[in-house]
Design a protein around this motif. Structure first.
Motif, PDB file in Angstrom:
ATOM      1  N   ALA A 240       0.765  -1.214  -0.096  1.00  0.00           N
ATOM      2  CA  ALA A 240       0.145  -0.140   0.057  1.00  0.00           C
ATOM      3  C   ALA A 240       1.017   1.129   0.087  1.00  0.00           C
ATOM      4  O   ALA A 240       1.401   1.619   1.112  1.00  0.00           O
ATOM      5  N   VAL A 241       0.931   1.890  -1.290  1.00  0.00           N
ATOM      6  CA  VAL A 241       2.034   2.823  -1.406  1.00  0.00           C
ATOM      7  C   VAL A 241       1.199   4.121  -1.581  1.00  0.00           C
ATOM      8  O   VAL A 241       0.320   4.449  -2.477  1.00  0.00           O
ATOM      9  N   VAL A 242       1.858   5.371  -0.769  1.00  0.00           N
ATOM     10  CA  VAL A 242       1.162   6.634  -1.148  1.00  0.00           C
ATOM     11  C   VAL A 242       1.667   7.132  -2.536  1.00  0.00           C
ATOM     12  O   VAL A 242       2.857   7.262  -2.728  1.00  0.00           O
ATOM     13  N   SER A 243       0.823   7.323  -3.579  1.00  0.00           N
ATOM     14  CA  SER A 243       0.997   7.574  -4.838  1.00  0.00           C
ATOM     15  C   SER A 243       0.744   9.043  -5.250  1.00  0.00           C
ATOM     16  O   SER A 243       0.789   9.334  -6.364  1.00  0.00           O
ATOM     17  N   GLY A 244      -0.186   9.619  -4.518  1.00  0.00           N
ATOM     18  CA  GLY A 244      -0.536  10.912  -4.780  1.00  0.00           C
ATOM     19  C   GLY A 244      -1.487  11.500  -3.757  1.00  0.00           C
ATOM     20  O   GLY A 244      -1.463  10.820  -2.582  1.00  0.00           O
ATOM     21  N   PHE A 245      -1.946  12.573  -3.859  1.00  0.00           N
ATOM     22  CA  PHE A 245      -2.611  13.355  -2.627  1.00  0.00           C
ATOM     23  C   PHE A 245      -3.846  14.052  -3.226  1.00  0.00           C
ATOM     24  O   PHE A 245      -4.047  14.521  -4.149  1.00  0.00           O
ATOM     25  N   TYR A 246      -4.765  14.059  -2.362  1.00  0.00           N
ATOM     26  CA  TYR A 246      -6.108  14.731  -2.376  1.00  0.00           C
ATOM     27  C   TYR A 246      -6.027  16.234  -2.453  1.00  0.00           C
ATOM     28  O   TYR A 246      -6.664  16.997  -2.767  1.00  0.00           O
ATOM     29  N   ASN A 247      -5.102  16.604  -1.357  1.00  0.00           N
ATOM     30  CA  ASN A 247      -4.683  17.761  -1.103  1.00  0.00           C
ATOM     31  C   ASN A 247      -3.300  17.869  -0.599  1.00  0.00           C
ATOM     32  O   ASN A 247      -3.027  17.450   0.416  1.00  0.00           O
ATOM     33  N   ASP A 248      -2.242  18.385  -1.218  1.00  0.00           N
ATOM     34  CA  ASP A 248      -0.954  18.671  -1.105  1.00  0.00           C
ATOM     35  C   ASP A 248      -0.583  19.249   0.227  1.00  0.00           C
ATOM     36  O   ASP A 248       0.012  18.730   1.028  1.00  0.00           O
ATOM     37  N   SER A 249      -1.474  20.175   0.471  1.00  0.00           N
ATOM     38  CA  SER A 249      -0.997  21.131   1.896  1.00  0.00           C
ATOM     39  C   SER A 249      -1.567  20.207   3.001  1.00  0.00           C
ATOM     40  O   SER A 249      -0.598  20.196   4.028  1.00  0.00           O
ATOM     41  N   ILE A 250      -2.611  19.549   3.072  1.00  0.00           N
ATOM     42  CA  ILE A 250      -3.103  18.651   4.048  1.00  0.00           C
ATOM     43  C   ILE A 250      -2.311  17.509   4.412  1.00  0.00           C
ATOM     44  O   ILE A 250      -1.882  16.959   5.577  1.00  0.00           O
ATOM     45  N   ALA A 251      -1.769  16.997   3.214  1.00  0.00           N
ATOM     46  CA  ALA A 251      -0.940  15.846   3.337  1.00  0.00           C
ATOM     47  C   ALA A 251       0.428  16.321   3.974  1.00  0.00           C
ATOM     48  O   ALA A 251       0.950  15.536   4.715  1.00  0.00           O
ATOM     49  N   LYS A 252       1.042  17.362   3.588  1.00  0.00           N
ATOM     50  CA  LYS A 252       2.097  17.990   4.422  1.00  0.00           C
ATOM     51  C   LYS A 252       2.022  18.353   5.837  1.00  0.00           C
ATOM     52  O   LYS A 252       2.900  17.838   6.538  1.00  0.00           O
ATOM     53  N   ILE A 253       0.861  18.762   6.155  1.00  0.00           N
ATOM     54  CA  ILE A 253       0.532  18.904   7.615  1.00  0.00           C
ATOM     55  C   ILE A 253       0.702  17.720   8.200  1.00  0.00           C
ATOM     56  O   ILE A 253       1.023  17.596   9.604  1.00  0.00           O
ATOM     57  N   ASN A 254       0.001  16.686   7.848  1.00  0.00           N
ATOM     58  CA  ASN A 254       0.252  15.501   8.554  1.00  0.00           C
ATOM     59  C   ASN A 254       1.496  14.618   8.113  1.00  0.00           C
ATOM     60  O   ASN A 254       1.532  13.227   8.633  1.00  0.00           O
ATOM     61  N   ASN A 255       2.524  15.110   7.561  1.00  0.00           N
ATOM     62  CA  ASN A 255       3.804  14.382   7.546  1.00  0.00           C
ATOM     63  C   ASN A 255       3.704  13.250   6.795  1.00  0.00           C
ATOM     64  O   ASN A 255       4.316  12.317   7.050  1.00  0.00           O
ATOM     65  N   ILE A 256       2.705  13.161   5.477  1.00  0.00           N
ATOM     66  CA  ILE A 256       2.551  12.176   4.509  1.00  0.00           C
ATOM     67  C   ILE A 256       3.566  12.362   3.140  1.00  0.00           C
ATOM     68  O   ILE A 256       3.225  13.521   2.874  1.00  0.00           O
ATOM     69  N   LYS A 257       4.202  11.402   2.805  1.00  0.00           N
ATOM     70  CA  LYS A 257       5.233  11.785   1.601  1.00  0.00           C
ATOM     71  C   LYS A 257       4.840  10.770   0.631  1.00  0.00           C
ATOM     72  O   LYS A 257       4.562   9.413   0.955  1.00  0.00           O
ATOM     73  N   LEU A 258       5.142  10.821  -0.643  1.00  0.00           N
ATOM     74  CA  LEU A 258       4.900   9.918  -1.831  1.00  0.00           C
ATOM     75  C   LEU A 258       6.095   9.178  -1.541  1.00  0.00           C
ATOM     76  O   LEU A 258       7.233   9.183  -1.133  1.00  0.00           O
TER      77      LEU A 258
END
Length: 542
Positions: free
Chosen positions: A250-268
């Motif tokens: 299960a690999v993070v391959s994209g974001f629904y919202n880049d800014s919110i993903a960054k706040i949550n420290n989730i990376k591609l």
């Protein structure tokens, strides 16, 4: 004396063998009444007019069918049932020389000599040959050709119904699929065997959770990414990330919202190992049989997404990031919080270089198309990114891409005059005669986010004069969605139209045709690379 004794043994053995052959199991009896219920509902003229409370009829005859001791007594019950429904006049319009799609058609069971006697088989054949013509009380068609389920009774407080109503729900759903689902012939498991497998499971379901899991399992057997069921109206919350199945991870391959993903420290490129204390791979193995998906890749991805959904906002992810195991605190959100569909900062188009223009189909509308082709008139290549869900603008695009009108899709829809068979429609066409069409190279990008309208649009764009499709297997779920209710008022859905290429190449389950297959890699995601787009730019620069 010895000969007489042997003869008696032989006669006794033959008699016992005959009795054994005539005995019918409870599952066989229930399968037969489930099929009879659906067949008469859609084929018998008087039932089809809505003259009977058909569910009440089923409940009345169900115990009788179960009490039958052999095929003769069972056949008599069904013959008597048919006799009281009224006379059937000869049908003048039931013989047709139309070319029909019949890969889903199966009424062989009506002539099964192991279950039905000769009298009943003849009655069922007569009903088929003189079937109901006109608008059925229980199902009609929308203008586009999909079915609309109508006039089904509303059942309240059905989160865990009694056994007879659990069976009724199973039979209602099974028969809708049997007669009106365009892709029944493509399922991994034969639909007949699904019925016999699920009957004992539905009978023995001991509580609400087990029952609802069985309904999900039933729907998953359609192998259709469009198929789903919802048992409550409460909306789940989402992580701000897209998940892909890469190397069975299960690999993070994209974001629904880049800014919110960054706040949550989730990376591609992050590999999700656990959600709180649940191991993703173990949960996937446990849950996958309850998740519908047209092909193996999309089924796994759908299962990952289901596991990551939830009602709680805060959770802990265990991830593998650059071969280091980390735990990170993250939050789920309402999907609307991502502004994913109406993102004002989303790229519509861009000039990659002097030769290549790029179009993001997720963001452009019909009003944008003319200006796009004006701005790209000197480009040698246009990259059209369909790794998303587009607006219905394929015809507008084709006016600029094609030099002439071309067939791009063959469609078949349920034949209401002969349930189980389907009618071909005229091939759908796109484009116009246009000597000023774009003369350069068209490169179409697709992947497992290309679903339904995205796949349909891809098929249309593939008729362009000079087009290459690159990417990986699409969702394999084409054709308008039909939403109807499972017994108890639960919303459920299936693909409603059969969609093929004009040469009858199937798109359902397979996805659209791809010229060059490119799959993203974990390493590429970590580096922030779009490997599919990179290949497109390489091809466009040649």
């Amino acid at each position: 004396m010895k000969k007489t004794f042997l003869l008696l043994i032989l006669i006794c053995f033959s008699f016992n063998h005959l009795i054994a052959q005539q005995r019918i199991s409870d599952t066989e009896k229930l399968a037969s009444i489930g099929k009879i219920y659906g067949f008469l509902k859609y084929y018998h003229p008087e039932v089809g007019k809505g003259k009977y409370d058909w569910d009440k009829e089923f409940i009345k005859y169900l115990p009788q069918a179960l009490e039958a001791s052999d095929k003769e007594s069972l056949s008599k019950i069904y013959s008597n049932w048919i006799n009281v429904l009224g006379n059937i006049e000869k049908c003048k319009n039931c013989v047709s020389d139309q070319l029909l799609f019949d890969k889903n058609f199966n009424l062989f069971w009506t002539q099964d000599s192991e279950i039905f006697n000769a009298e009943l088989k003849a009655k069922l054949k007569y009903i088929e040959e003189n079937r109901f013509q006109g608008e059925n009380f229980y199902v009609t068609t929308e203008p586009v050709g999909t079915i609309k389920v109508t006039n089904e009774p509303v059942y309240q407080n059905f989160s865990y119904p009694s056994e007879e109503y659990r069976l009724l729900g199973l039979f209602k759903y099974w028969n809708i699929i049997e007669y009106f689902y365009p892709y029944k012939y493509l399922t991994d498991q034969k639909w007949d065997s699904v019925l016999t497998e699920m009957i004992p499971k539905f009978r023995s379901a001991s509580n609400k959770e087990e029952y609802q899991s069985l309904v999900k399992e039933l729907i998953a057997k359609l192998d259709d990414t469009h198929a789903w069921i919802s048992f409550d109206n409460e909306k789940s919350k989402y992580l701000p990330v897209k998940i892909s199945n890469i190397d069975n991870k299960a690999v993070v391959s994209g974001f629904y919202n880049d800014s919110i993903a960054k706040i949550n420290n989730i990376k591609l490129g992050d590999i999700i190992l656990k959600i709180d204390d649940l191991e993703i791979q173990k949960e996937t193995e446990k849950k996958s049989k309850y998740i519908a998906g047209s092909n193996a890749n999309i089924k796994i991805r759908q299962t990952y997404n289901e596991i990551l959904l939830g009602k709680n906002s805060a959770l802990t992810l265990t991830i593998d990031r650059n071969n280091q195991i980390e735990k990170i605190k993250v939050n789920r959100y309402n999907f609307d919080d991502f502004e994913y569909w109406d993102n004002p900062t989303a790229i519509k188009t861009k000039s990659i270089n002097e030769k290549i223009g790029y179009v993001n189909m997720a963001s452009i509308k019909g009003a944008d198309v003319s200006n796009i082709f004006k701005s790209f008139k000197n480009k040698k290549t246009i990259i059209i990114d369909l790794r998303n869900y587009p607006a219905s603008i394929y015809k507008l695009l084709s006016k600029y891409l094609n030099s002439e009108k071309r067939d791009f899709s063959k469609v078949y829809s349920p034949n209401m005059d002969y349930p189980g068979k389907f009618r071909y429609k005229e091939n759908l066409q796109t484009g116009i005669k246009n000597k000023n069409n774009f003369k350069g190279k068209v490169i179409l990008l697709v992947n497992d986010e290309s679903i339904s309208k995205g796949e349909f649009t891809a098929m249309a764009i593939q008729t362009a004069d000079n087009v290459i499709t690159i990417g990986n297997q699409t969702a394999g779920a084409d054709g308008n969605i039909v939403v109807f209710e499972y017994i108890g008022g639960y919303k459920t859905a299936i693909s409603g139209l059969g969609i093929m290429y004009p040469d009858k190449t199937e798109t359902q389950r397979k996805g659209v045709k791809i010229d060059i297959e490119i799959k993203p890699t974990i390493e590429g995601l970590k580096q922030g690379r779009d490997e599919i787009l990179e290949k497109a730019i390489e091809l466009g620069s040649e």
